[in-house]
Design a protein around this motif. Structure first.
Motif, PDB file in Angstrom:
ATOM      1  N   LYS A   4      43.452  44.037  48.450  1.00  0.00           N
ATOM      2  CA  LYS A   4      43.108  44.862  47.292  1.00  0.00           C
ATOM      3  C   LYS A   4      43.824  44.359  46.051  1.00  0.00           C
ATOM      4  CE  LYS A   4      41.475  49.135  49.166  1.00  0.00           C
ATOM      5  NZ  LYS A   4      41.289  50.524  48.737  1.00  0.00           N
ATOM      6  N   ILE A   5      43.165  44.500  44.933  1.00  0.00           N
ATOM      7  CA  ILE A   5      43.739  44.056  43.656  1.00  0.00           C
ATOM      8  C   ILE A   5      43.614  45.181  42.634  1.00  0.00           C
ATOM      9  CG2 ILE A   5      43.207  41.632  44.119  1.00  0.00           C
ATOM     10  CD1 ILE A   5      40.808  41.938  42.208  1.00  0.00           C
ATOM     11  N   GLU A   6      44.401  45.108  41.570  1.00  0.00           N
ATOM     12  CA  GLU A   6      44.346  46.106  40.508  1.00  0.00           C
ATOM     13  C   GLU A   6      42.996  46.006  39.775  1.00  0.00           C
ATOM     14  OE1 GLU A   6      47.023  48.130  39.395  1.00  0.00           O
ATOM     15  OE2 GLU A   6      48.316  47.415  41.015  1.00  0.00           O
ATOM     16  N   LEU A   7      42.354  47.139  39.548  1.00  0.00           N
ATOM     17  CA  LEU A   7      41.117  47.144  38.763  1.00  0.00           C
ATOM     18  C   LEU A   7      41.359  46.533  37.383  1.00  0.00           C
ATOM     19  CD1 LEU A   7      38.175  47.928  38.153  1.00  0.00           C
ATOM     20  CD2 LEU A   7      38.942  50.270  37.728  1.00  0.00           C
ATOM     21  N   ALA A  21      41.298  42.862  37.606  1.00  0.00           N
ATOM     22  CA  ALA A  21      39.936  42.399  37.890  1.00  0.00           C
ATOM     23  C   ALA A  21      39.094  42.396  36.615  1.00  0.00           C
ATOM     24  CB  ALA A  21      39.283  43.286  38.953  1.00  0.00           C
ATOM     25  N   ILE A  22      39.283  43.400  35.763  1.00  0.00           N
ATOM     26  CA  ILE A  22      38.538  43.467  34.501  1.00  0.00           C
ATOM     27  C   ILE A  22      38.866  42.249  33.627  1.00  0.00           C
ATOM     28  CG2 ILE A  22      38.317  44.747  32.321  1.00  0.00           C
ATOM     29  CD1 ILE A  22      38.830  47.330  34.050  1.00  0.00           C
TER      30      ILE A  22
END
Lengths: 308, 308
Positions: B191-194, B197-198
Motif C-alpha cells: 500500500k502507498i499513500e494516496l 500516488a497523486i
C-alpha cells in the motif's frame, strides 16, 4: 475599462482517471459576473442572484480571489462585483471555482492583462480555499485555461494545457442531493493499493496520449477510476445504473464530476451525447430524485468576455 | 528466408515516474541473435556467448518466447537460435526481455510478418515470465516498438506508442553488483499513500505531455519517483550521489533503470549526456565498485535486422 461582464464556466474535475490533477471546461453551463472599477480600494459584493452566498468579501470566494489579485497588482482602485449564479453550489461542477476564476479574470482585464493564466490560477485558488478549506486548482485551472488541463503540481503551481479533440462532448447530470466536499474527501482512504495506483497512472498516461492523438477508443479505454469512484459512488444514488446506461448509449466514459453528486459522461459527437442524456435521464426519472441535465461541447477558451 | 541475424536492444523500464508502465529503448546497447529455420519442429538453443544461461529450451527466455510464437503460428518448422549477449543478465536494462523480443521478432520475419508488434509483445512476455516469474511488458514493449512506450494494461495487453523528442539521449551506468528482481520487488510496499500516488500520476501525465510537445523542461520536471525509488535506491550504493551528480551535470532526470542496479539519466543532446556520463563515472571511480557506462540516443525502431 471601468466595467466588464464575463461568463465563467462550470468545470469537471478528476475525469475518472485523474483524481486531483485532471479537469475540463464546460461551455453552456456557467455563471455571469459584472465587475466594476471603483475609486475606493477594496472589494464589495453588491449583488448575488441565484444562490444564497455570503456578501462579506472575506467569506465570499469571488471576494477573496478579487482581493488576492488586487493586492498582487498593488492596484490603486477597488471593485464592485455582481454575481449571477447559474451553477448550483455543491453540484460538483466547480461552482465556487467559477466565482473565483471569473473574478480574477475580470479584474485582470481591467488591469490591462497584467497577469498570465498561471498567475490567475494562483489568485483563484485563494478564493477556492474559502469554500473547500484547501487551495486546489483542479477546477480553477480548466476554468481559466479552457479545454483539458493537468495540475502537474500545486506547490509550485504548474498547469499543463492539454489538447481537446474537437468531437468531444460532455453530458452532465446533477441529481439534486447534497454531498459536502468534506464528506466526499473524508470517505477516501489515506493509503491505496500499489497495484490499483499503477492501473490509475497507466490510465492517466493513456488518456493524455488519447487527447494528443484524437484517439477516441483510447480515451474511452482510459476513463476508469480504480481509486476514488469505488468510495464516492456510494454517496450518489443510482450511480452505477447511470454509468451503465451512459456506456450502453455510446458514451466513451462516465464518472463522478469532482466530488459529486454531478455525474459526467464524455461522448464522440453531440448526437451520442444527446442519446447519453436521454439514457441518464431515464434512470433518475424512475425515482423521486430531482435532477438537472445538460449537453455541452468542451469549452476551449475558459472564462470569456460578454461585454466591456 | 532461412536465417536472420538481428540486434535486440536494451531497454529502460519505469522511467522514474512510470513504475510498471513506462519504458524506452536504447540504441547502442543490445544483444545479437541468429535464428535459423529447421525442418524439425521445436526450438534448439545452439549457442550462447557472453552469459551463463540455460540451453534447455523450456528454461531459456528466448526458447520459451520462440515456442510461443511458433505454436501460435502453427508453424510446420522449427528454429535454431544463437544468442550473443552483450546485455548482462541482472543489470536492469531488460536483458531477459531482449532475448525474448529478439527471438519473436526474428521468427516473425521468417514467418513473413504474420503478427503485429502488439502480438509479438504477448509472445515475448511468455519468455520474460521465465526470468521474472511474471508476464510483464515494460521492457518487451519498448524493445519491440522502439522509442517510449506505455503499457496501458497487461490483461488485455494494450501498448501505447509515445513520441520521442529527437534530442533525447540516455546515459546508463551499470554498477556491477547483484540485485535480484524478486528482491527489488519484495522491498516495495503493498500500500502507498494516496497523496504520493497523486503526485506520481500527475508526473506520468506531464511527462507524456512533454514527449508530445518536445517540452524538455516539462520532461525534466516530471522525472521524479515518489513511490519506488525511496525503497529501491537503498539497494544501490551511492545512488543519491549519482543522481545529484547527473542533475548537476545538466541531466533532465536520473533514476533507477527497471529494478536496478543500472541507473539511467536522460539529457537534451549528446554533449550533455556525455558530461553526465563523466559525472556519473566520477562517483563510482572513487569506490571499489566496478561499472560499465554508455551514452546512447533513443532507439525509435526497436529490434532491427542486421542481415538476412
Amino acid at each position: 475599462m471601468n466595467e466588464i461582464k464575463i461568463f465563467s464556466p462550470a468545470t469537471v474535475a478528476n475525469v475518472s482517471c485523474g483524481y486531483d490533477v485532471l479537469g475540463f471546461c464546460l461551455d453552456t453551463k456557467g455563471d455571469e459576473m459584472v465587475v466594476r472599477k471603483t475609486k475606493e480600494k477594496g472589494v464589495t459584493i453588491t449583488k448575488i442572484v441565484g444562490a444564497d452566498l455570503p456578501f462579506e468579501t472575506e467569506k465570499n470566494v469571488a471576494g477573496v480571489a478579487a482581493l488576492a489579485i488586487l493586492e498582487a497588482a498593488k492596484a490603486d482602485f477597488g471593485v464592485e462585483i455582481e454575481i449571477y449564479k447559474n451553477i448550483k453550489p455543491g453540484s460538483g461542477v466547480g461552482s465556487s471555482s467559477a466565482s473565483a476564476s471569473g473574478a480574477v479574470f475580470a479584474i485582470n482585464e481591467i488591469l490591462g492583462k497584467t497577469f498570465d493564466k498561471q498567475q490567475l490560477t494562483l489568485f483563484g485558488m485563494k478564493g477556492e480555499a474559502v469554500a473547500s478549506g484547501v487551495e486546489h486548482a483542479d477546477n480553477v485551472a480548466p476554468g481559466l485555461f479552457g479545454g483539458f488541463t493537468l495540475v502537474k503540481s500545486v506547490d509550485p503551481l504548474k498547469i499543463v494545457e492539454l489538447p481537446t479533440p474537437s468531437e468531444l462532448y460532455a453530458t452532465v447530470i446533477h441529481p439534486q442531493i447534497e454531498i459536502k466536499t468534506s464528506e466526499a474527501r473524508g470517505i477516501l482512504p489515506v493509503k491505496i493499493e500499489l497495484s490499483s495506483a499503477i492501473k490509475q497512472w497507466a490510465n492517466v498516461g493513456s488518456f493524455i496520449s488519447g487527447l494528443y492523438t484524437n484517439d477516441y477508443d483510447l480515451i474511452a479505454d482510459s476513463l476508469h477510476d480504480y481509486i476514488v469512484e469505488p468510495h464516492r459512488s456510494q454517496l450518489i444514488p443510482h450511480f452505477k445504473e447511470i454509468r451503465i446506461a451512459s456506456l450502453n448509449a455510446g458514451a466513451l466514459g462516465c464518472g463522478i464530476s469532482g466530488s459529486g453528486p454531478s455525474i459526467f459522461s464524455l461522448s464522440k459527437g453531440s448526437d451520442i451525447a444527446n442519446k447519453v442524456a436521454n439514457a441518464m435521464k431515464e434512470v433518475y426519472s424512475k425515482t423521486d430524485i430531482k435532477f438537472d441535465i445538460y449537453v455541452t461541447k468542451i469549452n476551449t477558451d475558459g472564462v470569456r468576455i460578454i461585454n466591456k
